[in-house]
Design a protein around this motif. Sequence first.
Motif, PDB file in Angstrom:
ATOM      1  N   ASN A 285       2.336  -9.767  -3.226  1.00 40.91           N
ATOM      2  CA  ASN A 285       2.071  -8.647  -2.312  1.00 40.91           C
ATOM      3  C   ASN A 285       1.919  -9.160  -0.895  1.00 40.91           C
ATOM      4  O   ASN A 285       1.184 -10.111  -0.646  1.00 40.91           O
TER       5      ASN A 285
ATOM      6  N   GLU B 264       6.449  -7.742  -2.239  1.00 45.44           N
ATOM      7  CA  GLU B 264       6.131  -6.317  -2.268  1.00 45.44           C
ATOM      8  C   GLU B 264       5.452  -5.896  -0.975  1.00 45.44           C
ATOM      9  O   GLU B 264       4.550  -6.577  -0.492  1.00 45.44           O
TER      10      GLU B 264
ATOM     11  N   ASP C  35       6.068  -0.951  -2.513  1.00 41.62           N
ATOM     12  CA  ASP C  35       4.919  -0.751  -3.414  1.00 41.62           C
ATOM     13  C   ASP C  35       4.275   0.614  -3.185  1.00 41.62           C
ATOM     14  O   ASP C  35       4.410   1.182  -2.104  1.00 41.62           O
TER      15      ASP C  35
END
Length: 283
Positions: free
Chosen positions: A117, A149, A179
Amino acid sequence: QHRQFGHSHSLVYQPELTQYDQDKLSLMAELQQAIDAQQLKLHIQPQLSLTDHKVLAGEVLIRWHHPRRGLLGPDQFLPLAEQMGVIYPLTRWVLERAVQLLAQLQQQQLHCQIAVNLSSKDLLQDELVDTVELLLKKYQVPASLLILELKESALVAEPELALRTLHHLSQLGIELALDDFGTGFSSLAYLRELPIQQVKVDCSFVFDLHRSDTHSAITGAIIDIAKNLQFTVVAEGIEQQEVEQKLLAMGCSRGQGYLYAKPFALDTFVPWMQQWGYSKANY
Ligand code: C2E
Ligand code: MG
Ligand code: MG
Ligand code: MG
């Protein structure tokens, strides 16, 4: 001017600060030492093919084992770290662990991708692209095995700069995923402008898909548009067998959730993968 790691003297007591502010400041001062003190731990959650339960990827998720405050989830400290400009050193650390894991998986001939992430602020760091490229070289990992993401909100503050970073990452051959899709405000038409390959449907629509007509309609619409634009659709937050069945019927064949596995220690991913191959029939 952002506060950087190593400059904790800037976090001094000021009389006008409320108790709440002071608490936040001390937390951030502690975060600066947390990496070195090995208080930050990485977990990972497998992402599976919903048709045959093969593992396609693992998403790396950060935790903070705070000596006094106990276990902190990412939502309890990342937004603050981002706000105070101290997120990038964390991201770099997570990226290195993720690429190391990819090298380890390759050694064991376990084929799957690893997803990391990114915070919105990371896309504004000019070092990011070079860092990623160097890490892939250092550990000899193909770029296509790494997924990054980002959230819709990552493009709000400085869209041109953020988009440029995304294009550079994409040119390296990295896969990009959007995301929490459906929770932001970006128009569906805008999706087409982004160099992404994956759209992740937010948990909040997926949890109760089997019981909520609204969430089922929203998820269905996201799946349709994403497929039309030739993106892979990933559902997050699959907890029920019925939800899996509905997703499959709607044309989504990739997902993650407690039904298969809760996030667990990253160190145990390789043995977990080896074992999953034999046990996936009765998860
Ligand atoms: P995310 O990227 O959308 O990650 C999915 C979140 O949903 C994770 O929460 C995961 O544990 C949770 N989840 C997955 N399946 C289920 C399920 O079936 N049921 C339930 N109840 N939850 C499920 P987590 O680990 O608390 O992470 C929250 C968010 O923090 C992540 O959302 C991500 O946006 C952010 N985050 C986590 N690690 C990092 C990191 O290293 N860097 C950055 N920038 N953000 C991170
Ligand atoms: Mg994510
Ligand atoms: Mg998400
Ligand atoms: Mg989320």
